[in-house]
Write a protein that holds these residues in place. Structure first.
Motif, PDB file in Angstrom:
ATOM      1  N   GLU A  70       0.838  -1.208   0.000  1.00 30.27           N
ATOM      2  CA  GLU A  70       0.000   0.000   0.000  1.00 30.27           C
ATOM      3  C   GLU A  70       0.870   1.255   0.000  1.00 30.27           C
ATOM      4  OE1 GLU A  70      -4.005  -1.015   2.409  1.00 30.27           O
ATOM      5  OE2 GLU A  70      -2.156  -1.371   3.558  1.00 30.27           O
ATOM      6  N   VAL A  71       1.940   1.226   0.792  1.00 27.25           N
ATOM      7  CA  VAL A  71       2.874   2.352   0.838  1.00 27.25           C
ATOM      8  C   VAL A  71       3.590   2.469  -0.512  1.00 27.25           C
ATOM      9  CG1 VAL A  71       4.884   3.352   1.993  1.00 27.25           C
ATOM     10  CG2 VAL A  71       3.196   2.070   3.324  1.00 27.25           C
ATOM     11  N   LEU A  72       3.976   1.339  -1.073  1.00 26.68           N
ATOM     12  CA  LEU A  72       4.635   1.323  -2.381  1.00 26.68           C
ATOM     13  C   LEU A  72       3.771   2.008  -3.438  1.00 26.68           C
ATOM     14  CD1 LEU A  72       6.820   0.346  -4.403  1.00 26.68           C
ATOM     15  CD2 LEU A  72       5.601  -1.845  -4.473  1.00 26.68           C
ATOM     16  N   LYS A  73       2.483   1.710  -3.453  1.00 28.10           N
ATOM     17  CA  LYS A  73       1.560   2.347  -4.404  1.00 28.10           C
ATOM     18  C   LYS A  73       1.569   3.865  -4.240  1.00 28.10           C
ATOM     19  CE  LYS A  73      -1.791  -1.416  -4.531  1.00 28.10           C
ATOM     20  NZ  LYS A  73      -3.155  -1.825  -4.156  1.00 28.10           N
ATOM     21  N   GLU A  74       1.548   4.323  -2.997  1.00 26.29           N
ATOM     22  CA  GLU A  74       1.551   5.769  -2.739  1.00 26.29           C
ATOM     23  C   GLU A  74       2.852   6.417  -3.218  1.00 26.29           C
ATOM     24  OE1 GLU A  74      -1.279   5.871   1.254  1.00 26.29           O
ATOM     25  OE2 GLU A  74       0.891   6.032   1.483  1.00 26.29           O
ATOM     26  N   ILE A  75       3.962   5.756  -2.944  1.00 28.29           N
ATOM     27  CA  ILE A  75       5.263   6.300  -3.353  1.00 28.29           C
ATOM     28  C   ILE A  75       5.346   6.389  -4.869  1.00 28.29           C
ATOM     29  CG2 ILE A  75       7.751   5.816  -3.429  1.00 28.29           C
ATOM     30  CD1 ILE A  75       7.368   4.549  -0.582  1.00 28.29           C
ATOM     31  N   LYS A  76       4.967   5.337  -5.549  1.00 25.17           N
ATOM     32  CA  LYS A  76       5.096   5.301  -7.002  1.00 25.17           C
ATOM     33  C   LYS A  76       4.054   6.185  -7.701  1.00 25.17           C
ATOM     34  CE  LYS A  76       8.725   2.882  -6.892  1.00 25.17           C
ATOM     35  NZ  LYS A  76      10.001   3.495  -7.223  1.00 25.17           N
ATOM     36  N   ALA A  77       2.998   6.570  -6.996  1.00 26.48           N
ATOM     37  CA  ALA A  77       1.997   7.482  -7.561  1.00 26.48           C
ATOM     38  C   ALA A  77       2.422   8.942  -7.431  1.00 26.48           C
ATOM     39  CB  ALA A  77       0.648   7.275  -6.875  1.00 26.48           C
ATOM     40  N   SER A  78       3.473   9.180  -6.667  1.00 26.67           N
ATOM     41  CA  SER A  78       3.933  10.546  -6.413  1.00 26.67           C
ATOM     42  C   SER A  78       5.048  10.933  -7.388  1.00 26.67           C
ATOM     43  CB  SER A  78       4.457  10.668  -4.982  1.00 26.67           C
ATOM     44  OG  SER A  78       5.173  11.869  -4.825  1.00 26.67           O
ATOM     45  N   GLY A  94       6.295 -15.726  -0.914  1.00 29.13           N
ATOM     46  CA  GLY A  94       5.320 -16.033  -1.948  1.00 29.13           C
ATOM     47  C   GLY A  94       5.658 -15.422  -3.283  1.00 29.13           C
ATOM     48  N   HIS A  95       5.555 -16.231  -4.330  1.00 28.37           N
ATOM     49  CA  HIS A  95       5.793 -15.733  -5.686  1.00 28.37           C
ATOM     50  C   HIS A  95       4.741 -14.697  -6.058  1.00 28.37           C
ATOM     51  CE1 HIS A  95       8.995 -18.537  -6.460  1.00 28.37           C
ATOM     52  NE2 HIS A  95       8.253 -19.518  -6.021  1.00 28.37           N
ATOM     53  N   GLU A  96       3.532 -14.859  -5.516  1.00 28.73           N
ATOM     54  CA  GLU A  96       2.454 -13.914  -5.822  1.00 28.73           C
ATOM     55  C   GLU A  96       2.784 -12.519  -5.278  1.00 28.73           C
ATOM     56  OE1 GLU A  96      -2.156 -13.431  -4.567  1.00 28.73           O
ATOM     57  OE2 GLU A  96      -1.554 -15.428  -5.244  1.00 28.73           O
ATOM     58  N   LEU A  97       3.245 -12.454  -4.046  1.00 29.54           N
ATOM     59  CA  LEU A  97       3.614 -11.168  -3.452  1.00 29.54           C
ATOM     60  C   LEU A  97       4.813 -10.561  -4.172  1.00 29.54           C
ATOM     61  CD1 LEU A  97       3.273  -8.932  -1.380  1.00 29.54           C
ATOM     62  CD2 LEU A  97       4.554 -10.349   0.256  1.00 29.54           C
ATOM     63  N   ALA A  98       5.773 -11.376  -4.549  1.00 32.70           N
ATOM     64  CA  ALA A  98       6.936 -10.889  -5.292  1.00 32.70           C
ATOM     65  C   ALA A  98       6.499 -10.307  -6.627  1.00 32.70           C
ATOM     66  CB  ALA A  98       7.947 -12.011  -5.494  1.00 32.70           C
ATOM     67  N   ALA A 103       5.254  -5.595  -9.989  1.00 35.91           N
ATOM     68  CA  ALA A 103       4.274  -4.964 -10.879  1.00 35.91           C
ATOM     69  C   ALA A 103       3.912  -3.558 -10.395  1.00 35.91           C
ATOM     70  CB  ALA A 103       3.022  -5.833 -10.983  1.00 35.91           C
ATOM     71  N   LEU A 104       3.971  -3.353  -9.086  1.00 37.10           N
ATOM     72  CA  LEU A 104       3.664  -2.038  -8.511  1.00 37.10           C
ATOM     73  C   LEU A 104       4.855  -1.084  -8.556  1.00 37.10           C
ATOM     74  CD1 LEU A 104       1.575  -3.155  -5.394  1.00 37.10           C
ATOM     75  CD2 LEU A 104       0.722  -2.016  -7.465  1.00 37.10           C
TER      76      LEU A 104
END
Length: 131
Positions: A70-78, A94-98, A103-104
């Motif tokens: 969630e924090v990553l999304k905010e950082i990359k949106a700025s 988990g490969h899914e989380l990686a 992707a984010l």
């Protein structure tokens, strides 16, 4: 301002281990720590110049109020912060989380180490990202 890594980790033990190893293996880059994901954006907002931003942000995925992704999304949106490399790490390998993290916009995903030597290896890999 000296180069620094921003670590966001809610676990006190993990913060202590990071601080100890970081001090041991890195002399030119400081470690700044926050305890919760919700503190990251307000912290970054206090930095007035681009050269005051962290060289790397390391986010624990599993924090109580705001998860690392969630924090990553905010950082990359700025526009101000999207250039900062961000690493997500978690006890869940988990490969899914990686895949989601990358992707984010994460520079990479790492599994949380289980022993001291693995922490040393991880920190050295993280410092390589900072250049």
């Amino acid at each position: 301002m000296p180069k620094y890594v921003l670590l966001c980790e809610d676990d006190q033990y993990d913060r202590a281990v990071f601080a100890e190893i970081f001090q041991e293996v890195e002399k030119e880059c400081q470690l700044v720590m926050l305890e919760e994901g919700s503190e990251v954006m307000p912290f970054l907002a206090t930095k007035q110049r681009r050269d005051a931003y962290p060289a790397l942000i390391l986010l624990d995925q599993n924090m109580p109020r705001k998860k690392g992704t969630e924090v990553l999304k905010e950082i990359k949106a700025s526009d101000d912060y999207k250039h900062i490399p961000v690493v997500i790490y978690s006890t869940h390998d988990g490969h899914e989380l990686a895949s989601e993290s990358k992707a984010l916009g994460a520079a990479t995903f790492m599994s949380k180490p289980y022993d001291y030597n693995e922490y040393i290896t991880m920190i050295k890999q993280l410092l390589a990202i900072t250049g």
